[in-house]
Design an enzyme around this catalytic site. Structure first.
Site, mmCIF file in Angstrom:
data_model
loop_
_atom_site.group_PDB
_atom_site.id
_atom_site.type_symbol
_atom_site.label_atom_id
_atom_site.label_comp_id
_atom_site.label_asym_id
_atom_site.label_seq_id
_atom_site.Cartn_x
_atom_site.Cartn_y
_atom_site.Cartn_z
ATOM 1 N N ALA A 97 0.684 -1.305 -0.237
ATOM 2 C CA ALA A 97 0.084 -0.030 -0.038
ATOM 3 C C ALA A 97 0.769 1.282 0.022
ATOM 4 O O ALA A 97 0.302 2.288 0.059
ATOM 5 C CB ALA A 97 -0.824 0.027 1.144
ATOM 6 N N ASN B 39 1.169 -4.518 7.470
ATOM 7 C CA ASN B 39 2.120 -4.896 6.582
ATOM 8 C C ASN B 39 3.179 -3.948 6.141
ATOM 9 O O ASN B 39 4.212 -4.227 5.739
ATOM 10 C CB ASN B 39 1.505 -5.650 5.542
ATOM 11 C CG ASN B 39 1.158 -6.878 5.701
ATOM 12 O OD1 ASN B 39 1.703 -7.756 6.410
ATOM 13 N ND2 ASN B 39 0.114 -7.462 4.944
ATOM 14 N N HIS C 6 -0.845 7.022 4.381
ATOM 15 C CA HIS C 6 0.520 6.450 4.872
ATOM 16 C C HIS C 6 1.480 7.650 4.697
ATOM 17 O O HIS C 6 1.622 8.265 3.567
ATOM 18 C CB HIS C 6 0.977 5.195 4.157
ATOM 19 C CG HIS C 6 -0.109 4.401 4.351
ATOM 20 N ND1 HIS C 6 0.042 3.567 5.776
ATOM 21 C CD2 HIS C 6 -0.723 3.427 3.469
ATOM 22 C CE1 HIS C 6 -0.858 2.625 5.396
ATOM 23 N NE2 HIS C 6 -1.304 2.304 4.138
#
Length: 259
Positions: free
Chosen positions: A122, A180, A210
């Protein structure tokens, strides 16, 4: 290249749809390993694949590479055996926070000459991070992840709350389905215990956001990724699914960009 797939969840279905409906550099999924064949038997007719519930039979089928799209537990149980026979694309990267398992898989990959691919998932910028740390001079790596509050906590909140702050190792232990990203960052740079992680539950957003901050002798870098959910499953990042497809597409490329 014939691909064997472990799992039949959201990401597995995304790959089946993309590789079944579109010509993708000669990539083809023809074998899928599942625990419950009856539950997924409709996939055989829909995508023209064969379902397997026995690992040996799955590995003996006409496949060149295995994509793990299941769980951390599947990595622990299955991947050591698979790496002895096939290259592996690993999606449940959080399993590698278990350093004995990481060492075992690395040694098996070397011993049996089979690659272990770790998609970026991601986030992005791993090439920058690895290059910046080529001389081991990255000093700080930190990740701040903001997710919709309902995806992280049960109670209703009105304002954003920090629900975790610590190392990447502890982040994946406490949030095995959500962190992850922290593990792949740690593996690409300064390790599980030096990579700092902050997880925020935010009731005002509908994306996973993020922010990665890097400091080293090269200078400084910050990048922010705002992930839309996978249309087929709101709990899965669209970019995470596409990163696996991108990894598969690049495996056979002779023109290598970045890295």
């Amino acid at each position: 290249m014939n691909i064997g797939l472990i799992g039949a969840g959201a990401i597995a279905n995304f790959l089946l749809q993309q590789l079944g409906e579109n010509e993708q550099n000669g990539l083809c999924i023809n074998s899928v390993y599942v625990r419950n064949k009856e539950k997924y038997e409709g996939l055989e007719q829909q995508f023209g694949i064969t379902l397997f519930t026995e690992l040996d039979a799955f590995l003996a089928s006409d496949i060149d590479l295995v994509v793990e799209a299941a769980t951390i537990e599947a990595v622990q149980k299955l991947v050591p055996t698979i790496l002895k026979q096939k290259p592996v694309v690993l999606i449940s990267i959080g399993a590698l926070a278990d350093e004995p398992l990481l060492q075992q898989l690395n040694e098996l990959a070397i011993q049996y000459n089979h690659e272990l691919y770790l998609p970026s998932g991601a986030i992005g910028g791993l090439d920058l991070l690895q290059n910046a740390n080529a001389l081991g001079t990255v000093k700080e790596v930190s990740l701040t992840t903001r997710k919709p509050a309902h995806s992280l906590i049960d109670q209703e909140i009105n304002e954003a709350q920090v629900i975790f702050e610590g190392t990447a190792r502890d982040a994946i232990r406490k949030f095995p389905k959500n962190m992850n990203v922290s593990i792949v960052l740690a593996l690409a740079s300064i390790g599980f215990d030096k990579t700092k992680v902050r997880l925020v539950a935010d009731p005002h957003i509908d994306q996973n956001i993020h922010q990665v901050d890097i400091i080293g002798n090269f200078g400084e870098a910050t990048f922010i990724i705002k992930n839309n959910p996978l249309p087929q499953n709101a709990k899965t990042s669209y970019l995470a699914a596409m990163s696996i497809l991108g990894t598969l597409q690049r495996i056979n490329d002779k023109l290598i960009i970045g890295g």
